[in-house]
Scaffold this motif. Structure first.
Motif, PDB file in Angstrom:
ATOM      1  N   SER A  42       8.474  -1.701   5.985  1.00 38.49           N
ATOM      2  CA  SER A  42       7.963  -0.879   7.091  1.00 38.49           C
ATOM      3  C   SER A  42       7.020   0.223   6.649  1.00 38.49           C
ATOM      4  O   SER A  42       6.266   0.768   7.470  1.00 38.49           O
ATOM      5  N   GLY A  43       7.089   0.592   5.373  1.00 41.20           N
ATOM      6  CA  GLY A  43       6.288   1.704   4.887  1.00 41.20           C
ATOM      7  C   GLY A  43       6.931   3.054   5.085  1.00 41.20           C
ATOM      8  O   GLY A  43       6.368   4.079   4.703  1.00 41.20           O
ATOM      9  N   THR A  44       8.129   3.096   5.684  1.00 44.64           N
ATOM     10  CA  THR A  44       8.816   4.355   5.939  1.00 44.64           C
ATOM     11  C   THR A  44      10.275   4.243   5.509  1.00 44.64           C
ATOM     12  O   THR A  44      10.994   3.362   5.982  1.00 44.64           O
ATOM     13  N   ASP A  45      10.705   5.130   4.629  1.00 44.38           N
ATOM     14  CA  ASP A  45      12.107   5.181   4.217  1.00 44.38           C
ATOM     15  C   ASP A  45      12.888   5.916   5.306  1.00 44.38           C
ATOM     16  O   ASP A  45      12.553   7.060   5.647  1.00 44.38           O
ATOM     17  N   PRO A  46      13.921   5.306   5.872  1.00 42.63           N
ATOM     18  CA  PRO A  46      14.671   5.968   6.949  1.00 42.63           C
ATOM     19  C   PRO A  46      15.242   7.317   6.532  1.00 42.63           C
ATOM     20  O   PRO A  46      15.434   8.196   7.369  1.00 42.63           O
ATOM     21  N   ARG A  47      15.499   7.486   5.232  1.00 46.34           N
ATOM     22  CA  ARG A  47      16.087   8.745   4.760  1.00 46.34           C
ATOM     23  C   ARG A  47      15.084   9.892   4.758  1.00 46.34           C
ATOM     24  O   ARG A  47      15.459  11.047   4.542  1.00 46.34           O
ATOM     25  N   SER A  48      13.817   9.585   4.979  1.00 45.19           N
ATOM     26  CA  SER A  48      12.810  10.645   5.019  1.00 45.19           C
ATOM     27  C   SER A  48      12.877  11.456   6.306  1.00 45.19           C
ATOM     28  O   SER A  48      12.149  12.443   6.452  1.00 45.19           O
ATOM     29  N   ASP A  49      13.744  11.034   7.238  1.00 43.85           N
ATOM     30  CA  ASP A  49      13.972  11.787   8.469  1.00 43.85           C
ATOM     31  C   ASP A  49      15.459  12.141   8.529  1.00 43.85           C
ATOM     32  O   ASP A  49      16.228  11.561   9.298  1.00 43.85           O
ATOM     33  N   PRO A  50      15.896  13.100   7.680  1.00 47.99           N
ATOM     34  CA  PRO A  50      17.340  13.344   7.515  1.00 47.99           C
ATOM     35  C   PRO A  50      18.035  13.825   8.778  1.00 47.99           C
ATOM     36  O   PRO A  50      19.209  13.508   8.990  1.00 47.99           O
ATOM     37  N   VAL A  51      17.353  14.580   9.640  1.00 49.38           N
ATOM     38  CA  VAL A  51      18.000  15.064  10.858  1.00 49.38           C
ATOM     39  C   VAL A  51      18.351  13.897  11.772  1.00 49.38           C
ATOM     40  O   VAL A  51      19.468  13.798  12.301  1.00 49.38           O
TER      41      VAL A  51
END
Length: 479
Positions: free
Chosen positions: A420-429
């Protein structure tokens, strides 16, 4: 009017309610039988009454013919202090039940049009299960039941049926090694997401699902058709992710490559769903409403489970932070998602790699809620919790369980980012809010159904109450 023609005329429409005679003979049997079924959601509360929504003969229930009858019933079940649920029943009728079908017995009808007949679970009978496949092979309508086949499906006849024992909220029949028919037990108006999403993915060319071949619906009863069952391609050489993960834990094997591949497959399904179906953007009001709903579920769970109460204040910060995010003008992309993703909803196949199944969402939630667009991180959080369950399934406090779970949670997120190009953990909230909401749901479920497993979600509650995940990776660079 003969009994057979009476049954055929008893199917309800929007203007004519069904005659009550059928329930006269069935109600005493169903009152005893229904609470014993795994898929019956009203356990623990007495049945106060029934309402016949529809009754359709798929094979005549007439003793003079000398062959088994097949009766399709939609039944409204009333229980105290709850909205009635509608259940789908497939009932077989015979004068006498062969010994091989003894486990399928429901009871002997007394009174009504089935008077004197033995009533049993039709899907246990290969003859009746085979007839249901024949109806799916031949699109058309039988009273309030509409059967549809996907263009070019070419479903063969004569496939031997066998009842699956894997489902809990539904019932499935496997035909040969070619198809599996899932029959939904609790019925609501509108398309079931399992059909809606898998059909959209199949038509979009996705190889990450088991494509539907046929389905049937109730029409003319509600304001829109209600999905009753879906026939999908069966994957006989597959292994489910839960079994594979448990084996890896028990044998001390590394499962990270599979976890990473599963993350990639999940991201591919999300991307395909976003292309195939409408998307949405959640803004301040929707995000604040989402956070408030999560907080309400926490309060309800803490009221029911005393062990959760000491952590309630800390856990609420996850939902408060989500609401603040929306208040600061942050928007969140939403789309159709799986809705109940965990390791048991993923199959590892030789030809297709990881395949996701059971797009129904959480069956306990209302159908309109399950069809609502949501942030894809909802599915990610469900899978992350599943890795934690796998790590702790033998011993919730086993040495090394937390480390195993974190390695595989991280591998799943890396695989998701690869696709996807986006690590889900990069949005911790966002991910903390969804994982907290899922852990709260698990605490309530385990307290009610598997108290011995309660320490598993409670370990997550303790971790999540401490604040954002300290193992979250740094933001991905643009290089």
């Amino acid at each position: 009017m003969s009994e057979t023609s009476w049954l055929r005329s008893s199917t309800t429409t929007s203007t004519a309610p069904p005659a009550p005679g059928l329930l006269h003979g069935l109600a005493p049997l169903l009152r005893e039988w229904l609470p014993r079924q795994r898929w019956f959601a009203g356990k623990g509360s007495p049945i106060s009454g029934f309402g016949l929504v529809s009754a359709t003969e798929l094979l005549p229930c007439d003793t003079r013919i000398g062959t088994p009858g097949l009766l399709h019933v939609l039944l409204e079940v009333h229980q105290a202090d709850a909205e009635p649920d509608c259940y789908q029943l497939l009932l077989g009728t015979r004068t006498m039940l062969p010994p091989a079908l003894a486990p399928a017995l429901i009871g002997h009808a007394v009174g009504g049009p089935l008077d004197g007949l033995t009533v049993y679970q039709a899907l246990h009978d290969p003859r009746l299960a085979g007839h249901l496949l024949d109806r799916l092979r031949s699109p058309g309508r039988t009273e309030s039941l509409r059967f549809t086949a996907e263009s070019g499906a070419g479903i063969p006849s004569g496939l031997a049926p066998r009842l699956s024992t894997a489902e809990q909220s539904n019932t499935s029949v496997i035909y040969g090694d070619t198809y599996i028919l899932k029959l939904f037990r609790r019925i609501s108006p509108g398309p079931n997401p399992d059909l809606e999403l898998s059909l959209a993915l199949a038509r979009a060319g996705s190889q990450r699902i088991a494509a539907p071949a046929a389905w049937f619906e109730a029409v003319g009863i509600y304001h829109e058709p209600a999905t009753l069952g879906v026939l999908q391609h069966y994957l006989p050489a597959s292994a489910d992710g839960w079994a594979l993960a448990l084996q890896a834990v028990d044998e001390g094997n590394d499962f990270t490559s599979e976890a990473r591949a599963l993350g990639q497959a999940t991201a591919e399904v999300h991307a395909a769903l976003a292309r195939a179906l409408p998307t949405a953007v959640l803004r301040r009001q929707q995000i604040e409403h989402l956070a408030a709903s999560m907080a309400e579920r926490l309060d309800a769970a803490a009221t029911a489970v005393p062990a959760l109460r000491p952590y309630r204040t800390q856990l609420r910060t996850a939902f408060h932070d989500l609401a603040v995010l929306g208040g600061r003008g942050r928007s969140v992309a939403a789309q159709r998602v799986h809705g109940d993703l965990h390791l048991g909803q993923a199959l590892r196949t030789p030809a297709q790699g990881w395949v996701l199944i059971d797009f129904e969402g959480e069956p306990a939630r209302p159908l309109p809620e399950r069809r609502r667009p949501a942030p894809p991180v909802q599915d990610v959080a469900g899978m992350l919790r599943s890795f934690d369950y796998a790590a702790r399934h033998r011993d919730p406090v086993a040495p090394g369980a937390a480390a195993w779970a974190e390695r595989h949670r991280a591998a799943f997120c890396v695989g998701y980012a690869d696709a996807s190009g986006t690590d889900p953990r990069s949005d911790p909230v966002l991910i903390r809010a969804y994982e907290t909401d899922k852990a709260v749901y698990e605490v309530l479920y385990e307290a009610r159904n598997r108290p011995a497993w309660l320490p598993i979600p409670m370990s997550a509650v303790q971790r999540l109450a401490a604040g954002p995940d300290p193992l979250a990776p740094p933001r991905r660079s643009s290089s």
